[in-house]
Design an enzyme around this catalytic site. Structure first.
Site, mmCIF file in Angstrom:
data_model
loop_
_atom_site.group_PDB
_atom_site.id
_atom_site.type_symbol
_atom_site.label_atom_id
_atom_site.label_comp_id
_atom_site.label_asym_id
_atom_site.label_seq_id
_atom_site.Cartn_x
_atom_site.Cartn_y
_atom_site.Cartn_z
ATOM 1 C CG ASP A 3 2.623 0.579 7.902
ATOM 2 O OD1 ASP A 3 2.283 -0.033 6.879
ATOM 3 O OD2 ASP A 3 1.853 0.784 8.861
ATOM 4 C CD GLU A 16 -2.964 -1.334 5.489
ATOM 5 O OE1 GLU A 16 -2.828 -2.377 6.153
ATOM 6 O OE2 GLU A 16 -2.679 -0.208 5.949
ATOM 7 C CD GLU A 17 -1.756 2.396 7.596
ATOM 8 O OE1 GLU A 17 -2.443 1.884 8.499
ATOM 9 O OE2 GLU A 17 -0.547 2.136 7.432
ATOM 10 C CG HIS A 39 -0.466 0.080 2.534
ATOM 11 N ND1 HIS A 39 -0.222 1.283 3.166
ATOM 12 C CD2 HIS A 39 -0.147 -0.877 3.433
ATOM 13 C CE1 HIS A 39 0.218 1.061 4.391
ATOM 14 N NE2 HIS A 39 0.280 -0.245 4.573
#
Length: 337
Positions: free
Chosen positions: A170, A198-199, A62
């Site tokens: 990340d 994604e988060e 991502h």
């Protein structure tokens, strides 16, 4: 690869605002692949190998990072905000942040003004504000709009024994792995999905899954390492310097057992140190991918990362290259099983 990771981490891309990350990735793609950008903003890249794959393979990472968003401009010129993604308010206090046009500092009520009850309570996001140096609301409105994204401001630093510190490892790390694979001469065809959001709920991966319709998916991520002094051994989850992390389960996915065993046997055969995740926690895009298209066999290969979802993600450079080595070994196997 470290230079690519640094370049990606320095770009800002909170969930829903990944366009700069996507454009940077496109600029790093090799000429011998094809790509499309879907309506949600996912970047889907296909690369032909020497021969077609028996299974349709989706490699995913991502592009978005955690951050914040402006929700109110106060009379005194300070800003109120909400989180975009899972951030502990404690890691935000005192941080320098970057908005669209200006920088700011996250402030909170000083301890000498807190009453005894306030001192006992954990900090709330509602207790924080951003100081942009504005004198009043009118001056602030010339610089900021409601809905503007807020990013951690953090340098990319190498320190200690092969450690790297940056924001957004990340999952810019996963994006760097996909770029490394796309720039390699690999045996089989495969498709890479650089996904969005994604988060905030694995949204881009779900859309990309239905576009690609894979048989097998491998998600490349950064995962929580709690290898800090006060952590009990069984709560460390995973540790820096011990190689790629292959989870058997997290809060979003129960991973394919055959693939789980296969990746460990492949690592052993190639003398690649490897570890599993000893705590059932977190989750990643595998949760959405595995439940798409009638079900997709999924595997996750991650780098252990301290201080996830903060301005100071920390990883070990050696783990970074071990993940790439393992990816290059496992990919032709899953293409042809």
């Amino acid at each position: 690869m470290k230079k690519i990771l640094e370049k990606l981490c320095k770009v800002n891309g909170v969930s829903g605002n990944e366009h700069e990350v996507r454009e940077t990735i496109i600029s790093l793609l090799p000429s011998n692949c094809n790509y499309v950008v879907d309506a949600l903003g996912n970047l889907i890249v296909t690369k032909q190998g020497g021969k077609p794959s028996k299974n349709k393979i989706m490699l995913s990472a991502h592009m978005d990072e955690v951050g914040m968003i402006v929700t109110s401009i106060e009379d005194d010129g300070s800003l109120k905000f909400s989180r975009v993604g899972g951030i502990d308010p404690e890691v935000i206090i005192g941080r320098q942040v970057q908005l669209e046009k200006i920088s700011g500092v996250v402030g909170s009520k000083p301890i000498h003004l807190q009453n005894p009850e306030e001192k006992k309570k954990p900090i709330s996001i509602d207790d924080l504000f951003i100081d942009i140096g504005a004198k009043n609301v009118d001056e602030a409105k010339e610089l900021v709009n409601l809905g503007d994204m807020i990013y951690f401001k953090s340098d990319f630093v190498c320190f200690g024994d092969s450690k790297i510190k940056a924001k957004a490892i990340d999952d810019r790390f996963g994006c760097a792995v996909l770029l490394e694979l796309l720039n390699s001469d690999l045996e089989y065809d495969f498709t890479c999905a650089f996904v969005v959001q994604e988060e905030v709920g694995l949204r881009g991966a779900k859309v990309a899954s239905y576009t690609i319709d894979p048989d097998i998916a491998i998600v490349f991520e950064a995962t929580t390492a709690a290898d800090i002094p006060m952590a009990p051994k069984d709560k460390k989850a995973c540790e820096l310097g011990k190689g790629p992390v292959i989870p058997f389960m997290d809060n979003a996915t129960i991973y394919d057992k055959e693939l789980y065993k296969l990746v460990f046997s492949t690592a052993k055969e190639n003398n690649i140190p490897c570890q599993t995740k000893t705590v059932i926690a977190g989750g990643n895009d595998a949760g959405a991918i595995s439940q798409s298209c009638g079900g997709v066999r999924t595997l996750s290969i991650s780098i252990p990362c301290r201080y996830l979802h903060s301005a100071c993600n920390v990883v070990d450079e050696n783990d970074m290259y071990l993940v790439v080595d393992l990816a290059k070994k496992i990919l032709p196997i899953v293409c042809d099983i």
